[in-house]
Enzyme design. Structure first.
Site, PDB file in Angstrom:
ATOM      1  N   ASP A  37       0.864  -1.189   0.000  1.00  0.00           N
ATOM      2  CA  ASP A  37       0.000   0.000   0.000  1.00  0.00           C
ATOM      3  C   ASP A  37       0.897   1.236   0.000  1.00  0.00           C
ATOM      4  O   ASP A  37       2.049   1.197   0.443  1.00  0.00           O
ATOM      5  CB  ASP A  37      -0.892   0.012   1.252  1.00  0.00           C
ATOM      6  N   ASP A  62       3.763   2.547  -4.591  1.00  0.00           N
ATOM      7  CA  ASP A  62       2.728   3.209  -5.386  1.00  0.00           C
ATOM      8  C   ASP A  62       2.329   2.213  -6.470  1.00  0.00           C
ATOM      9  O   ASP A  62       3.130   1.905  -7.375  1.00  0.00           O
ATOM     10  CB  ASP A  62       3.287   4.499  -6.007  1.00  0.00           C
ATOM     11  N   ASN A  89      -5.813  -4.378  -6.194  1.00  0.00           N
ATOM     12  CA  ASN A  89      -7.021  -3.821  -5.590  1.00  0.00           C
ATOM     13  C   ASN A  89      -6.917  -2.330  -5.270  1.00  0.00           C
ATOM     14  O   ASN A  89      -7.933  -1.662  -5.084  1.00  0.00           O
ATOM     15  CB  ASN A  89      -7.294  -4.646  -4.313  1.00  0.00           C
ATOM     16  N   TYR A 155     -13.483   8.171 -12.563  1.00  0.00           N
ATOM     17  CA  TYR A 155     -13.511   6.907 -11.820  1.00  0.00           C
ATOM     18  C   TYR A 155     -14.215   5.824 -12.644  1.00  0.00           C
ATOM     19  O   TYR A 155     -13.719   4.695 -12.779  1.00  0.00           O
ATOM     20  CB  TYR A 155     -14.223   7.122 -10.485  1.00  0.00           C
ATOM     21  N   LYS A 159     -12.684   2.269 -14.127  1.00  0.00           N
ATOM     22  CA  LYS A 159     -13.167   0.949 -13.709  1.00  0.00           C
ATOM     23  C   LYS A 159     -13.721   0.155 -14.897  1.00  0.00           C
ATOM     24  O   LYS A 159     -13.627  -1.074 -14.930  1.00  0.00           O
ATOM     25  CB  LYS A 159     -14.204   1.100 -12.596  1.00  0.00           C
ATOM     26  N   THR A 190     -15.713   1.263   3.653  1.00  0.00           N
ATOM     27  CA  THR A 190     -14.243   1.233   3.698  1.00  0.00           C
ATOM     28  C   THR A 190     -13.755   2.661   3.935  1.00  0.00           C
ATOM     29  O   THR A 190     -14.556   3.585   4.075  1.00  0.00           O
ATOM     30  CB  THR A 190     -13.668   0.758   2.349  1.00  0.00           C
TER      31      THR A 190
HETATM   32  N1  LIG Z   1     -15.714   1.132  -1.092  1.00  0.00           N
HETATM   33  C1  LIG Z   1     -16.537   1.053  -2.142  1.00  0.00           C
HETATM   34  O1  LIG Z   1     -17.750   1.347  -2.062  1.00  0.00           O
HETATM   35  C2  LIG Z   1     -15.988   0.574  -3.474  1.00  0.00           C
HETATM   36  C3  LIG Z   1     -16.896   0.330  -4.504  1.00  0.00           C
HETATM   37  C4  LIG Z   1     -16.406  -0.095  -5.724  1.00  0.00           C
HETATM   38  C5  LIG Z   1     -15.051  -0.294  -5.906  1.00  0.00           C
HETATM   39  N2  LIG Z   1     -14.180  -0.043  -4.879  1.00  0.00           N
HETATM   40  C6  LIG Z   1     -12.755  -0.267  -5.124  1.00  0.00           C
HETATM   41  O2  LIG Z   1     -12.227  -1.106  -4.124  1.00  0.00           O
HETATM   42  C7  LIG Z   1     -10.826  -0.943  -4.063  1.00  0.00           C
HETATM   43  C8  LIG Z   1     -10.388  -0.851  -2.625  1.00  0.00           C
HETATM   44  O3  LIG Z   1     -10.889   0.357  -2.077  1.00  0.00           O
HETATM   45  P1  LIG Z   1     -11.579   0.416  -0.642  1.00  0.00           P
HETATM   46  O4  LIG Z   1     -13.012   0.639  -0.868  1.00  0.00           O
HETATM   47  O5  LIG Z   1     -11.144  -0.720   0.186  1.00  0.00           O
HETATM   48  O6  LIG Z   1     -11.028   1.811  -0.127  1.00  0.00           O
HETATM   49  P2  LIG Z   1      -9.905   2.167   0.946  1.00  0.00           P
HETATM   50  O7  LIG Z   1      -9.657   3.619   0.738  1.00  0.00           O
HETATM   51  O8  LIG Z   1     -10.328   1.698   2.278  1.00  0.00           O
HETATM   52  O9  LIG Z   1      -8.647   1.327   0.478  1.00  0.00           O
HETATM   53  C9  LIG Z   1      -7.891   1.665  -0.654  1.00  0.00           C
HETATM   54  C10 LIG Z   1      -6.417   1.507  -0.318  1.00  0.00           C
HETATM   55  O10 LIG Z   1      -5.670   1.746  -1.517  1.00  0.00           O
HETATM   56  C11 LIG Z   1      -4.523   2.483  -1.154  1.00  0.00           C
HETATM   57  N3  LIG Z   1      -4.002   3.210  -2.296  1.00  0.00           N
HETATM   58  C12 LIG Z   1      -4.522   4.303  -2.909  1.00  0.00           C
HETATM   59  N4  LIG Z   1      -3.721   4.690  -3.900  1.00  0.00           N
HETATM   60  C13 LIG Z   1      -2.677   3.837  -3.921  1.00  0.00           C
HETATM   61  C14 LIG Z   1      -1.524   3.719  -4.729  1.00  0.00           C
HETATM   62  N5  LIG Z   1      -1.264   4.575  -5.718  1.00  0.00           N
HETATM   63  N6  LIG Z   1      -0.665   2.710  -4.465  1.00  0.00           N
HETATM   64  C15 LIG Z   1      -0.888   1.842  -3.461  1.00  0.00           C
HETATM   65  N7  LIG Z   1      -1.957   1.912  -2.672  1.00  0.00           N
HETATM   66  C16 LIG Z   1      -2.838   2.894  -2.896  1.00  0.00           C
HETATM   67  C17 LIG Z   1      -5.003   3.415  -0.048  1.00  0.00           C
HETATM   68  O11 LIG Z   1      -3.909   3.905   0.723  1.00  0.00           O
HETATM   69  C18 LIG Z   1      -5.928   2.505   0.730  1.00  0.00           C
HETATM   70  O12 LIG Z   1      -5.258   1.834   1.769  1.00  0.00           O
HETATM   71  C19 LIG Z   1     -10.525   0.291  -4.906  1.00  0.00           C
HETATM   72  O13 LIG Z   1     -10.007  -0.098  -6.161  1.00  0.00           O
HETATM   73  C20 LIG Z   1     -11.875   0.949  -5.068  1.00  0.00           C
HETATM   74  O14 LIG Z   1     -11.945   1.746  -6.230  1.00  0.00           O
HETATM   75  C21 LIG Z   1     -14.619   0.380  -3.668  1.00  0.00           C
END
Ligand SMILES: NC(=O)c1ccc[n+]([C@@H]2O[C@H](COP(=O)([O-])OP(=O)(O)OC[C@H]3O[C@@H](n4cnc5c(N)ncnc54)[C@H](O)[C@@H]3O)[C@@H](O)[C@H]2O)c1
Length: 266
Positions: A37, A62, A89, A155, A159, A190
């Site tokens: 992360d 990153d 992810n 976004y 996706k 999240t």
């Molecule tokens: N939460 C939702 O409702 C939802 C819905 C659809 C899709 N998603 C997708 O799920 C995935 C996980 O997100 P989440 O919901 O757990 O959110 P989250 O913010 O809790 O977790 C995302 C993590 O990704 C890390 N991150 C961001 N940019 C980064 C980078 N450049 N390099 C490495 N790490 C990085 C952040 O530090 C964070 O720890 C994402 O791809 C998000 O787009 C989430």
């Protein structure tokens, strides 16, 4: 035998939310996990796995920067003797700017992290996974990538690209025994959605969160982690090139007035 016993696994975005839940699940089922992360919270994830008796190593990377992705793959191979599973992810929402408020810098950054990140993960993980005789790559897309209405233009486009990347790469990895699939989460509690859930809780309006799907609630990250783990495991040995919506049924309908359970249609 645990599903991930002897497996070497990378999870990006493992410092929070879906990635953390998945890393904990992989480790609880015997996997040795590289938790990666940008944020230093990834060290907490490794400590949680360690405390539960699992195997993990944290690295800060990153996920949209090629040298960092290569480093993560190398760390997995050096630490655990190879690579079996890549869960790409990590993602950012980029806010809710509409087309006219989105500048090129914003859309470039969202595409870099959300789309180029998974592309780099496939590019550098697939050959290592193939060397082990096969395995799985799971990408996190979103319901926002299926159709409009669940995210900003930047976004949503990122996706949609992830969904297509799963299809194209599954085809281009033909013969390697490396499967590529995507999960498409709906609204999940999240770090990314914390303000929405916090606001609803404080305002006593939790019944409104996720009310547009037939299950009438948002998801917990563990519910997404279970599907990611299924796709990463041999249980999904014949699932390839697919994008699986995990959204309570949201994307199964056009926006219509729903017939209610137990009530007569009018
Ligand atoms: N939460 C939702 O409702 C939802 C819905 C659809 C899709 N998603 C997708 O799920 C995935 C996980 O997100 P989440 O919901 O757990 O959110 P989250 O913010 O809790 O977790 C995302 C993590 O990704 C890390 N991150 C961001 N940019 C980064 C980078 N450049 N390099 C490495 N790490 C990085 C952040 O530090 C964070 O720890 C994402 O791809 C998000 O787009 C989430």
């Amino acid at each position: 035998m645990a599903r991930f016993s002897g497996k070497s696994i990378i999870v990006t975005g493992a410092g929070s939310g879906i990635g953390r839940a998945a890393a904990l699940l992989f480790a609880s089922e015997g996997g040795s996990v590289i938790v990666a992360d940008l944020a230093d919270t990834v060290h907490e994830t490794a400590a949680m796995i360690d405390a539960a008796g699992g195997t993990a190593r944290a690295i800060q990377i990153d996920a949209g920067f090629e040298a960092d992705v290569i480093r993560a793959v190398n760390v997995a191979c050096e630490s655990y003797g190879g690579l079996d599973v890549m869960f790409a992810n990590a993602g950012i929402s980029g806010g809710m700017a509409n087309i006219f408020d989105t500048d090129v810098a914003l859309i470039t950054e969202v595409l870099r992290v959300n789309l180029i990140g998974p592309y780099l993960a496939i590019k550098h993980a697939a050959p290592k996974i193939a060397e082990r005789g096969g395995g799985a790559i799971v990408l996190t897309a979103s319901v926002a990538g299926i159709r409009s209405g669940a995210g900003s233009p930047a976004y949503s486009a990122s996706k949609a690209g992830v969904i297509n990347l799963a299809m194209v790469s599954a085809q281009q990895l033909s013969g390697s025994n490396v499967r590529v699939n995507a999960i498409c989460p709906g609204l999940t509690e999240t770090g990314m959605t914390k303000p929405t859930f916090d606001y609803a809780r404080e305002a006593g309006k939790m019944e409104k969160v996720g009310r547009l799907n037939p299950l009438r609630r948002g998801a917990q990250p563990e519910e997404l982690a279970k599907v990611a783990a299924f796709l990463a495991s041999d249980d999904a040995s014949y699932v390839n090139g697919q994008a699986i919506a995990v959204d309570g049924g949201l994307s199964s309908s056009h926006p219509v007035t729903r017939q209610e359970y137990g009530k007569t249609a009018v």
